[in-house]
Scaffold this motif. Sequence first.
Motif, PDB file in Angstrom:
ATOM      1  N   ARG A   1      42.137  46.862  26.454  1.00  0.00           N
ATOM      2  CA  ARG A   1      41.196  45.759  26.531  1.00  0.00           C
ATOM      3  C   ARG A   1      41.810  44.612  27.319  1.00  0.00           C
ATOM      4  O   ARG A   1      43.038  44.479  27.397  1.00  0.00           O
ATOM      5  N   GLN A   2      40.933  43.795  27.859  1.00  0.00           N
ATOM      6  CA  GLN A   2      41.399  42.686  28.684  1.00  0.00           C
ATOM      7  C   GLN A   2      40.452  41.506  28.575  1.00  0.00           C
ATOM      8  O   GLN A   2      39.230  41.671  28.595  1.00  0.00           O
ATOM      9  N   VAL A   3      41.048  40.326  28.447  1.00  0.00           N
ATOM     10  CA  VAL A   3      40.297  39.077  28.492  1.00  0.00           C
ATOM     11  C   VAL A   3      40.699  38.341  29.749  1.00  0.00           C
ATOM     12  O   VAL A   3      41.813  38.519  30.252  1.00  0.00           O
ATOM     13  N   PRO A   4      39.835  37.489  30.273  1.00  0.00           N
ATOM     14  CA  PRO A   4      40.152  36.769  31.509  1.00  0.00           C
ATOM     15  C   PRO A   4      41.455  35.992  31.395  1.00  0.00           C
ATOM     16  O   PRO A   4      41.700  35.314  30.398  1.00  0.00           O
ATOM     17  N   GLY A   5      42.282  36.117  32.406  1.00  0.00           N
ATOM     18  CA  GLY A   5      43.529  35.376  32.438  1.00  0.00           C
ATOM     19  C   GLY A   5      44.678  36.028  31.705  1.00  0.00           C
ATOM     20  O   GLY A   5      45.789  35.497  31.692  1.00  0.00           O
ATOM     21  N   LYS A   6      44.422  37.174  31.078  1.00  0.00           N
ATOM     22  CA  LYS A   6      45.471  37.876  30.340  1.00  0.00           C
ATOM     23  C   LYS A   6      45.627  39.294  30.868  1.00  0.00           C
ATOM     24  O   LYS A   6      44.739  39.844  31.502  1.00  0.00           O
ATOM     25  N   GLU A   7      46.794  39.876  30.586  1.00  0.00           N
ATOM     26  CA  GLU A   7      47.037  41.245  30.997  1.00  0.00           C
ATOM     27  C   GLU A   7      46.226  42.211  30.145  1.00  0.00           C
ATOM     28  O   GLU A   7      45.909  41.932  28.994  1.00  0.00           O
ATOM     29  N   ARG A   8      45.938  43.351  30.761  1.00  0.00           N
ATOM     30  CA  ARG A   8      45.247  44.400  30.014  1.00  0.00           C
ATOM     31  C   ARG A   8      46.198  44.950  28.945  1.00  0.00           C
ATOM     32  O   ARG A   8      47.349  45.294  29.243  1.00  0.00           O
ATOM     33  N   GLU A   9      45.728  45.020  27.710  1.00  0.00           N
ATOM     34  CA  GLU A   9      46.603  45.425  26.617  1.00  0.00           C
ATOM     35  C   GLU A   9      46.153  46.722  25.968  1.00  0.00           C
ATOM     36  O   GLU A   9      44.963  47.035  25.912  1.00  0.00           O
ATOM     37  N   PHE A  10      47.128  47.422  25.467  1.00  0.00           N
ATOM     38  CA  PHE A  10      46.902  48.693  24.795  1.00  0.00           C
ATOM     39  C   PHE A  10      46.185  48.493  23.471  1.00  0.00           C
ATOM     40  O   PHE A  10      46.484  47.559  22.722  1.00  0.00           O
ATOM     41  N   VAL A  11      45.233  49.379  23.191  1.00  0.00           N
ATOM     42  CA  VAL A  11      44.519  49.340  21.917  1.00  0.00           C
ATOM     43  C   VAL A  11      44.810  50.605  21.097  1.00  0.00           C
ATOM     44  O   VAL A  11      45.244  50.530  19.960  1.00  0.00           O
ATOM     45  N   ALA A  12      44.540  51.761  21.697  1.00  0.00           N
ATOM     46  CA  ALA A  12      44.725  53.019  20.981  1.00  0.00           C
ATOM     47  C   ALA A  12      44.855  54.161  21.982  1.00  0.00           C
ATOM     48  O   ALA A  12      44.399  54.054  23.118  1.00  0.00           O
ATOM     49  N   ALA A  13      45.477  55.253  21.532  1.00  0.00           N
ATOM     50  CA  ALA A  13      45.621  56.432  22.378  1.00  0.00           C
ATOM     51  C   ALA A  13      45.516  57.691  21.531  1.00  0.00           C
ATOM     52  O   ALA A  13      45.748  57.655  20.317  1.00  0.00           O
ATOM     53  N   ILE A  14      45.158  58.786  22.179  1.00  0.00           N
ATOM     54  CA  ILE A  14      44.992  60.050  21.473  1.00  0.00           C
ATOM     55  C   ILE A  14      45.448  61.191  22.384  1.00  0.00           C
ATOM     56  O   ILE A  14      45.247  61.155  23.605  1.00  0.00           O
ATOM     57  N   SER A  15      46.076  62.189  21.769  1.00  0.00           N
ATOM     58  CA  SER A  15      46.557  63.332  22.536  1.00  0.00           C
ATOM     59  C   SER A  15      45.394  64.220  22.962  1.00  0.00           C
ATOM     60  O   SER A  15      44.267  64.098  22.467  1.00  0.00           O
TER      61      SER A  15
END
Length: 121
Positions: A35-49
Motif C-alpha cells: 500500500r502507498q499514501v502520497p508522499g510515502k514509500e510503498r509499504e509491504f502489507v502481506a504476502a502468500i506463497s
Amino acid sequence: QVQLVESGGGLVQAGDSLRLSCAASGGTSNMGWFRQVPGKEREFVAAISANGAITAYADSVKGRFTISRDNAKKMVSLQMNSLKPEDTAVYYCAATKTGTVVGDRGLYDYWGQGTQVTVSS
C-alpha cells in the motif's frame, strides 16, 4: 508475462471490513499486497506463497488482515477487518519470481494498477 488487476476498494468507516481481490493472468507465483499514501514509500502489507501454505504480514496489520488465494480461479484476496483511518492508501497487488515469500518491494516483478481504500474516522 503476468497481468494483475485489483478490485474491491472503496470508502468505509473505521471498524468496518473490506475485501480486496486481485485477478492474475499467467503462471502461479508468490504474491503480495502493498500500500502507498502520497508522499510515502510503498509499504509491504502481506504476502502468500504460490501454494498458499506460507503467509507473512506487516506488524501493523497482523491479526486484522488475512491474505488468501484460489489458484483455480487465479485470484489472490486480502480480507481487511477492523479497519483504521491509517489503513487509508492505494493498495497494490504484486507478483514475484522469487522462490520465497518476501516483503521487499524491490523483489516483486509485476504490479497491478492499484485500488483506493479510504477509511473515515
